[in-house]
Structure formats: C-alpha cells, structure tokens
Design a protein around this motif. Structure first.
Motif, short mmCIF file in Angstrom:
data_model
loop_
_atom_site.label_atom_id
_atom_site.label_comp_id
_atom_site.label_asym_id
_atom_site.label_seq_id
_atom_site.Cartn_x
_atom_site.Cartn_y
_atom_site.Cartn_z
N ASN A 180 -1.22 4.68 7.38
CA ASN A 180 -0.83 3.28 7.55
C ASN A 180 0.63 3.10 7.96
O ASN A 180 1.12 1.99 8.00
CB ASN A 180 -1.16 2.45 6.29
CG ASN A 180 -0.38 2.86 5.06
OD1 ASN A 180 0.37 3.82 5.07
ND2 ASN A 180 -0.56 2.12 3.99
N LYS A 216 0.88 -1.15 0.00
CA LYS A 216 0.00 0.00 0.00
C LYS A 216 0.92 1.21 0.00
O LYS A 216 1.99 1.16 0.59
CB LYS A 216 -0.85 0.03 1.26
CG LYS A 216 -1.80 -1.13 1.41
CD LYS A 216 -2.55 -1.00 2.72
CE LYS A 216 -3.38 -2.21 2.98
NZ LYS A 216 -4.03 -2.14 4.29
N VAL A 228 4.33 -0.75 8.94
CA VAL A 228 3.12 -0.66 8.13
C VAL A 228 2.33 -1.94 8.36
O VAL A 228 2.86 -3.04 8.16
CB VAL A 228 3.46 -0.50 6.63
CG1 VAL A 228 2.18 -0.55 5.79
CG2 VAL A 228 4.21 0.80 6.38
N ASP A 229 1.11 -1.79 8.78
CA ASP A 229 0.22 -2.93 9.03
C ASP A 229 0.88 -4.01 9.89
O ASP A 229 0.79 -5.20 9.59
CB ASP A 229 -0.27 -3.53 7.70
CG ASP A 229 -1.10 -2.54 6.90
OD1 ASP A 229 -1.77 -1.69 7.52
OD2 ASP A 229 -1.07 -2.62 5.65
#
Length: 155
Positions: A11, A5, A65-66
C-alpha cells in the motif's frame, strides 16, 4: 484523521514529486517541522524556516499511501554524492515506516548520501544506516553531519 493501515510494500508507492504535490509537501513540511518542541522557539523567531523551498521539487521523492502523500525526501546532487535536504513524514503517519521506506528508496541508488541532521532525528538516521561524520554550522546552530553507509542500509 484517516484510519491508518500499516505501511508495507502493497500500500506504499514512492514516486517523483509532481506540481500537484506542492501544496501538500508544504503542509507536510510545516506540520512535521512543528512536531519537535525543542525547535519551536527558533521557528517563532524565524517563521520563514517553515516554508518548504519548492525549487527542490525536481529532486523530491514522495511516499504515497492510498493516493495520499504521507512523506517526502529531497536529494540534491553534490560533487559525487547526494545531499539529503528534506526528510519529512506527515505527523499522522509518523512511526509507520514511511521515512524508512524513503531511505530504502534512496539507498537503491547506490550513492553516498550525506545529511545535516536534526539532532532529534539522530537515532532514526543511525537505525537506517547513517553514521556520524562531524558537525556543520547552520543558522540554528551546530548540527550533526551524517553519511549513509550503503553497506549497512536496509535492502
């Protein structure tokens, strides 16, 4: 490879490194180091250079991220400024803004930042506000010294 992403403020989280990050940091350090073909010969001669020094962990910020660590920066305080010892991005996340976000995080401290730059990264450092300030002798040969011009760094 995981689907990427675009890295943005919604994020991406930047936080202090924790003990559970050490194996991932070592992996990112090694894989990112090997992305520069021009230094692979030196790593073949000095494989010990591919080992991240986990003594830097108390000085390390990670980009997540995530839930996945996608990059990190290590800064050591030195005589009124910060020495940027490490700035590495997981190769799967290079050119997605991770390193720039880490530099923005560092710049918020409002202190001068210096680095002995990898010659392959000079363009990146200049793009985020660093300026040349000489050369340093390293085990791998002469390398550019740069400092972060806080007035030019991204907010």
């Amino acid at each position: 490879m995981n689907e990427k992403k675009p890295v943005n403020s919604s994020n991406l989280v930047i936080r202090n490194a924790v003990v559970d990050d050490v194996d991932t940091l070592r992996d990112v350090f090694r894989r990112a180091s090997l992305t520069n073909e021009g230094v692979r010969e030196l790593f073949a001669i000095h494989p010990e250079w591919l080992l991240w020094d986990d003594a830097m962990m108390p000085f390390t910020r990670v980009a997540v991220v995530d839930g996945r660590v996608v990059g990190f920066a290590s800064l050591r305080p030195v005589d009124g400024f910060l020495e940027l010892e490490d700035l590495f991005t997981d190769p799967d996340w290079m050119r997605q803004g991770v390193a720039s976000a880490l530099i923005e995080d560092i710049a918020r401290r409002g202190m001068r930042v210096e680095v002995t730059a990898n010659p392959y990264a000079i363009g990146f450092y200049e793009s985020v506000g660093f300026a040349a300030s000489g050369f340093a002798n390293t085990q791998g040969g002469p390398a550019p010294r740069m400092h972060l011009d806080i007035t030019r760094a991204r907010p």
